[in-house]
Design an enzyme around this catalytic site. Structure first.
Site, mmCIF file in Angstrom:
data_model
loop_
_atom_site.group_PDB
_atom_site.id
_atom_site.type_symbol
_atom_site.label_atom_id
_atom_site.label_comp_id
_atom_site.label_asym_id
_atom_site.label_seq_id
_atom_site.Cartn_x
_atom_site.Cartn_y
_atom_site.Cartn_z
ATOM 1 N N HIS A 14 5.960 -45.215 39.683
ATOM 2 C CA HIS A 14 5.717 -44.192 38.656
ATOM 3 C C HIS A 14 7.000 -43.473 38.247
ATOM 4 C CE1 HIS A 14 1.095 -43.796 39.574
ATOM 5 N NE2 HIS A 14 1.424 -44.916 38.966
ATOM 6 N N CYS B 42 15.785 -41.923 27.825
ATOM 7 C CA CYS B 42 15.861 -41.643 26.394
ATOM 8 C C CYS B 42 14.678 -42.322 25.715
ATOM 9 C CB CYS B 42 17.185 -42.152 25.818
ATOM 10 S SG CYS B 42 17.248 -41.961 24.026
ATOM 11 N N CYS C 77 22.979 -43.492 23.355
ATOM 12 C CA CYS C 77 22.845 -43.710 21.895
ATOM 13 C C CYS C 77 23.143 -42.452 21.085
ATOM 14 C CB CYS C 77 21.446 -44.235 21.564
ATOM 15 S SG CYS C 77 20.125 -43.012 21.809
#
Ligand code: OAD
Length: 245
Positions: free
Chosen positions: A109, A117, A140
């Site tokens: 989990h 992200c 990014c």
């Protein structure tokens, strides 16, 4: 029953309850205070990222203060001293198995000390402080899409192929401190039985799936887990003496 093959251990919130992290479905559990749809689903995050991050930042704070209990430590001792393999699959997002000294851990989990992200999917360690709503992805550079690297309802748990292999090759499956109400983890006992493993539940009370286990012991994890580990080590020591003779 062979003694030196693989032991697979599934752990849940009950294992860390005595470290102060709380459980989900018991009276006064986390889901009695928070609506899981608001804080533990992709839709809840999309609707109100701050509400969701506030929840996880509060839990990150709790997790940073928590220390492993005698049950986590007993499982680490089992991995270190047992003559066969010991693998832990945990539903817990804390790092208490690691802190206790276990090494073979699958976090199905995710982990609260990591960030993901939502835009590019990059995951990274982020063990300190809070996750801010407007933080920027180091990969990014997109802003406002950082979330805890935990699996929410409606998302696929991690490493299911690897877990399947571990289940198929274990001779003993032990489930500790989990209510057995969330799939796919709740189905592991059946998979282990089909693979020929002996199955054991160690829990405060009989779980939803207790009847599926060959053997069940009730009590606090800090009491019954060290006791069960002692029993396994004792059996292994006897078997080793027989082999030496
Ligand atoms: P639950 O809260 O559903 O179940 C915890 C279990 O631990 C219960 O069966 C309790 O009886 C038992 N328990 C409580 N205290 C204990 C103690 N001191 N010693 C031994 N057992 C004790 O938690 P999980 O089964 O872990 O997922 O929940 C599974 C998943 O549901 C979690 O990973 C989380 C949650 O929603 C997500 O957030 C996606």
């Amino acid at each position: 029953m062979p003694l030196y093959d693989k032991i697979l251990i599934l752990t849940g919130a009950g294992l860390s309850a005595e470290s102060g992290l709380g459980t989900f479905r018991e009276e006064n559990g986390i889901w009695s205070k928070y609506n899981f749809e608001e804080v533990a689903t992709p839709e809840g995050y999309a609707a109100d990222p701050k509400r969701c991050l506030d929840f996880y930042n509060m839990r990150r704070d709790l997790h940073h203060k928590a220390t492993p209990n005698t049950a986590h430590k007993a499982l680490a001792r089992l991995e270190a001293e047992y003559p066969g393999e010991v693998v832990i699959v945990t539903q817990n997002i804390d790092s208490l198995h690691e802190a206790a000294g276990s090494h073979r851990i699958i976090h199905m989990h995710g982990q609260i000390d990591r960030v993901k992200c939502n835009d590019c999917g990059t995951t990274y360690d982020y063990p300190y402080g809070t996750i801010e709503v407007n933080s920027i992805c180091p990969s990014c550079n997109v802003q406002g899409q950082q979330r805890p690297d935990v699996v929410w309802f409606g998302e696929m748990p991690y490493d299911l192929d690897e877990i399947q292999k571990e289940i198929d090759s274990c001779f003993l499956f032990i489930s500790i401190g989990t209510s057995g109400s969330v799939y796919p983890a709740a189905g592991f006992v059946n998979m282990a039985r089909k693979a020929g493993a002996h199955t054991v539940e160690l829990n405060l009370e009989p779980s939803d799936g207790a009847v599926q286990f060959h053997e069940a012991h009730q009590g606090k994890a800090t009491e019954i887990v060290p006791r069960y580990v002692d029993k396994l080590m004792h059996e292994a020591a006897i078997a080793q003496k027989k082999v030496v003779r």
